[in-house]
Every structure is written in structure tokens, then in C-alpha cells.
Design an enzyme around this catalytic site. Sequence first.
Site, PDB file in Angstrom:
ATOM      1  N   ASP A 112       3.521  -4.309   7.897  1.00  0.00           N
ATOM      2  CA  ASP A 112       2.231  -3.623   7.771  1.00  0.00           C
ATOM      3  C   ASP A 112       1.146  -4.681   7.956  1.00  0.00           C
ATOM      4  O   ASP A 112       0.890  -5.486   7.068  1.00  0.00           O
ATOM      5  CB  ASP A 112       2.140  -2.975   6.385  1.00  0.00           C
ATOM      6  CG  ASP A 112       0.775  -2.352   6.125  1.00  0.00           C
ATOM      7  OD1 ASP A 112      -0.152  -2.583   6.923  1.00  0.00           O
ATOM      8  OD2 ASP A 112       0.633  -1.650   5.109  1.00  0.00           O
TER       9      ASP A 112
ATOM     10  N   GLN B 180      -4.089  -5.409   6.938  1.00  0.00           N
ATOM     11  CA  GLN B 180      -5.065  -6.347   6.376  1.00  0.00           C
ATOM     12  C   GLN B 180      -5.044  -7.692   7.088  1.00  0.00           C
ATOM     13  O   GLN B 180      -5.726  -8.621   6.658  1.00  0.00           O
ATOM     14  CB  GLN B 180      -4.798  -6.572   4.873  1.00  0.00           C
ATOM     15  CG  GLN B 180      -5.058  -5.361   4.005  1.00  0.00           C
ATOM     16  CD  GLN B 180      -6.543  -4.986   3.921  1.00  0.00           C
ATOM     17  OE1 GLN B 180      -7.426  -5.808   4.140  1.00  0.00           O
ATOM     18  NE2 GLN B 180      -6.822  -3.731   3.610  1.00  0.00           N
TER      19      GLN B 180
ATOM     20  N   LYS C 257     -10.164  -1.287  10.391  1.00  0.00           N
ATOM     21  CA  LYS C 257     -10.194  -2.495   9.552  1.00  0.00           C
ATOM     22  C   LYS C 257     -10.378  -3.744  10.405  1.00  0.00           C
ATOM     23  O   LYS C 257     -10.310  -4.854   9.907  1.00  0.00           O
ATOM     24  CB  LYS C 257      -8.890  -2.611   8.751  1.00  0.00           C
ATOM     25  CG  LYS C 257      -8.710  -1.489   7.733  1.00  0.00           C
ATOM     26  CD  LYS C 257      -7.449  -1.697   6.941  1.00  0.00           C
ATOM     27  CE  LYS C 257      -7.010  -0.454   6.190  1.00  0.00           C
ATOM     28  NZ  LYS C 257      -7.887  -0.103   5.068  1.00  0.00           N
TER      29      LYS C 257
ATOM     30  N   CYS D 226      -4.793   2.281  -3.605  1.00  0.00           N
ATOM     31  CA  CYS D 226      -3.555   2.840  -3.042  1.00  0.00           C
ATOM     32  C   CYS D 226      -2.373   1.904  -3.253  1.00  0.00           C
ATOM     33  O   CYS D 226      -1.525   1.746  -2.355  1.00  0.00           O
ATOM     34  CB  CYS D 226      -3.710   3.171  -1.560  1.00  0.00           C
ATOM     35  SG  CYS D 226      -4.938   4.419  -1.239  1.00  0.00           S
TER      36      CYS D 226
ATOM     37  N   HIS E 267       0.874  -1.175   0.000  1.00  0.00           N
ATOM     38  CA  HIS E 267       0.000   0.000   0.000  1.00  0.00           C
ATOM     39  C   HIS E 267       0.914   1.229   0.000  1.00  0.00           C
ATOM     40  O   HIS E 267       2.032   1.185   0.544  1.00  0.00           O
ATOM     41  CB  HIS E 267      -0.833  -0.049   1.287  1.00  0.00           C
ATOM     42  CG  HIS E 267      -1.886   0.996   1.434  1.00  0.00           C
ATOM     43  ND1 HIS E 267      -1.601   2.286   1.794  1.00  0.00           N
ATOM     44  CD2 HIS E 267      -3.225   0.929   1.291  1.00  0.00           C
ATOM     45  CE1 HIS E 267      -2.739   2.978   1.872  1.00  0.00           C
ATOM     46  NE2 HIS E 267      -3.733   2.174   1.561  1.00  0.00           N
TER      47      HIS E 267
HETATM   48  N1  PLP Z   1      -1.665  -0.738   4.587  1.00  0.00           N
HETATM   49  C1  PLP Z   1      -2.581  -1.556   4.046  1.00  0.00           C
HETATM   50  C2  PLP Z   1      -2.171  -2.936   3.620  1.00  0.00           C
HETATM   51  C3  PLP Z   1      -3.887  -1.114   3.878  1.00  0.00           C
HETATM   52  O1  PLP Z   1      -4.794  -1.921   3.328  1.00  0.00           O
HETATM   53  C4  PLP Z   1      -4.226   0.201   4.302  1.00  0.00           C
HETATM   54  C5  PLP Z   1      -5.576   0.736   4.058  1.00  0.00           C
HETATM   55  O2  PLP Z   1      -6.269   0.336   3.156  1.00  0.00           O
HETATM   56  C6  PLP Z   1      -3.238   0.997   4.879  1.00  0.00           C
HETATM   57  C7  PLP Z   1      -1.966   0.496   4.992  1.00  0.00           C
HETATM   58  C8  PLP Z   1      -3.536   2.379   5.362  1.00  0.00           C
HETATM   59  O3  PLP Z   1      -4.388   2.305   6.477  1.00  0.00           O
HETATM   60  P1  PLP Z   1      -4.993   3.629   7.134  1.00  0.00           P
HETATM   61  O4  PLP Z   1      -5.638   4.380   6.018  1.00  0.00           O
HETATM   62  O5  PLP Z   1      -5.980   3.092   8.126  1.00  0.00           O
HETATM   63  O6  PLP Z   1      -3.875   4.355   7.766  1.00  0.00           O
END
Ligand code: PLP
Length: 407
Positions: free
Chosen positions: A201, A204, A227, A365, A124
Site C-alpha cells: 500500500d 502515503q 494524496k 482509518c 489503514h
Molecule cells: N492506505 C493508506 C495508507 C492511506 O493513508 C489511505 C487514505 O488515507 C488509504 C489507504 C485509502 O486511500 P483512498 O481513500 O484514496 O482509497
Amino acid sequence: MHALRAQFPVLAQSIHGQPLAYLDNGATTQTPLAVQQALQQFEQRDRANIHRGVHTLSQRATDAFEAARGVLKRFVGAGREHELVFTSGTTEALNIVAQGLWAAGPGKAWLRAGDRIIVSGLEHHANLIPWQQAARMTGAELVILQPDAQGRVHVQDLQALLTPATRVFAITAGANATGERPPYEEMLQLARAAGALTVLDAAQAVGHGMPALATLDCDYMAFSGHKMYGPMGTGALVGRRQALQLLYPLRLGGDMVEWVSYEDAGFAQLPARLEGGTPNVGGAVGLAAAAQFIDSVGRSAIDQHLHALRARAVAGLSAIDGITVLAPHATQAALVSFVARDVHPHDIGTLLDERGIAVRTGHHCAEPLHNHFGLGPTTRASFALYNTAEEVDRLIAAVAHAVKVFQ
Ligand code: PLP
């Protein structure tokens, strides 16, 4: 799982005259009553600023905030060597890490000119752009662990990239654009053994199948509350104390200092050191309630359900002429992304919405990964514990209809 739907009042509504099928959980899940009640109780009984008050409400709020920290540390399987820092989500947590590794400046920061930062090509933007900036600010080299044509990343490819100059390795526990689950346990181990700080990260993954943090060679792990059935604007960075100590604080100001003069300041101990300013106290309490809700349902039961929904969706969508499913091999995913020949995802998304089905369309993203596949935007359906096989069947039928209408 079906009985749990009653815990999510938002689901009991019609959209354009059709029952809502909410299949955008990879972006944001809905909150159960337990989370809503925890938030409401905090607002109605305990709301006050923390750490700085001697009055009863401030003490209650502080106790609730610190209790939430404990609940979440247990939830992610943190060990004694770990500390949890509350953040507004994964994005902020990853920025705290990446900026924290360069902001102290030359000679003091972990990252220096000539260092290597390795980031997987599945990420992401939140786990890519902060590293691009870190490389730019320090003169370090950013190297991408390239996925293969199916969107897999391989341990031997990482091995080939690791050099004595590698100071950071960052990877996702689950790719939000494809559902790919990389072999991150082994990769974190290799990178750490090579002397790099390791970043995971978990946005998910944290709400379902993930090993306990204490079993991973992970220095920093980031996740978002919204999430995992928790409030928006909440999340955490969990890390080894020694690794967190290396970070120059991103948020400078109140509550993160031990002493201050006009000229200088001494930073507080962890976790306060990285939690400058007033945090989302009610949100932290709601996030802990979400973790307890997940554990009350059981993470392996949730996983089984999600994988079954994904398998049903992959089988049904793949059978439609003109539909290509991305990463069909990713059986542990809770989401499915696909493209339709000659049909724009926004048209599919709009038609699905007319049938009460909420999905996400776009680059999710993860634009570089889409470019790697030679693809434009995709449509993504993502599942949560309250979704049903019947909703998946509605999705498949609606996509089949969209393909007929638009092709
Ligand atoms: N990393 C991953 C794998 C994501 O799916 C997301 C959001 O879709 C993010 C980071 C960013 O999360 P946030 O917008 O809650 O900071």
C-alpha cells in the site's frame, strides 16, 4: 519550495480571518495549476469515451489516457514485467487484488482453505478489511504481523510467521496513523521467497521517497492520486503481469471482454481485463500531470523539506507539557500524530481551525492500531511540499494554547 505556493491557489485564503495553514495532506493534498490546467484542457478539448470510438475526440481521449498510463508507469519505476490498471484510488486497487484472489471460487482461486494471509498491524482499513473478507470467503487464516509498543514491525517477527501455507503478505510503505516506515523492502523479499504474493500500500509514500517498483519484490502496489497533488477519485494498481493475471476481475461489464454470448464471456487482456466500465479519463490525465509536477520539483528535494518540517513539529510538540508524539523515531515521515493529556483531539482540531490551521483528528482509518497502543483518537498534522516552517510554528503555538485552555 516557498515559491511553489503560488502554484496552489487554494492556499491563498483566510479561514476565520487567519491565513490558511493546510496540514491535512495525509488525507488529501491540494492540486497545482498544472494539474488543474490538464483537467480543464481535457474537458474543454478532448472529452469523449475511450477505446470504442473511431471519431477524433474518442481517439484523442484514448491517446491521452494511454499516454497517462505510460507517464505513471515511469513515475513509479515499473519494469517491463509490470502493468498499470487505473482505479478510483488505493481502496479500489486493494479490493481488486483481495477479491480477485478469491472470487474465482474454490479450485480456481489463488486463495484456498487453510492458506495463510499475513497483514501488518500498521494498516489503514483499506489494507485490512479486504483481507478479513478474503479469509472469511475462503477459509484462509488471517495473521497479523504485530507492531511493538513503539509501533515498529520487525523482520524477524515476519520470518517467524512465514510458513509454506503463506499465500499473501500485505504491508504499507508508510503508516498513515503514525508515519512509521516499515522495512518493507526486506519484508517483501522474504515473503516472496516464501512463495507468497506480496502487496504494498503506497498511498502515503508514492509522492515522495520510494524505491523504483522494479527494484522491489512486490507483486501488487496501490496508490491514490489525491494524496500526490492529483485529482480525487483517481489512482492505480501496478503489478507484475503474471500476478495481475491471477486476479478474477472485480468490475464485470463493458470494455473488459473479448467476446460475449448470452451465457458466457471471454475476458480481455490486461490492463483492460481489470478496467471494466468507463474510467475517469480526465482524472487519469490529471494524475499524470501531477506525477510530472512532482518530478519537476524533484522527489529528493520534496523529501528533505517534508522531513525537516516533521522534525520541527516533533521537537516543538514534544516540548509541550502533556503532549505525547506517536512514533517520534519515524524520521522519514511526512506527518506527525499526537495525543494531549485530558484533551479530546476534536477540541484541539476545532481550536486549530479557528486559527486557520487544518489538521485531522480521529482514528485515521486505523482503529486496530490505536487499540494496540491503548489509545483513543489522535490529532494528525501532515505536510506537503507547499508547507512552511512558519506554519509548523503556528501549529505548535496553537496546540500549546489548546492544552492550556482545555486542561
Ligand atoms: N492506505 C493508506 C495508507 C492511506 O493513508 C489511505 C487514505 O488515507 C488509504 C489507504 C485509502 O486511500 P483512498 O481513500 O484514496 O482509497
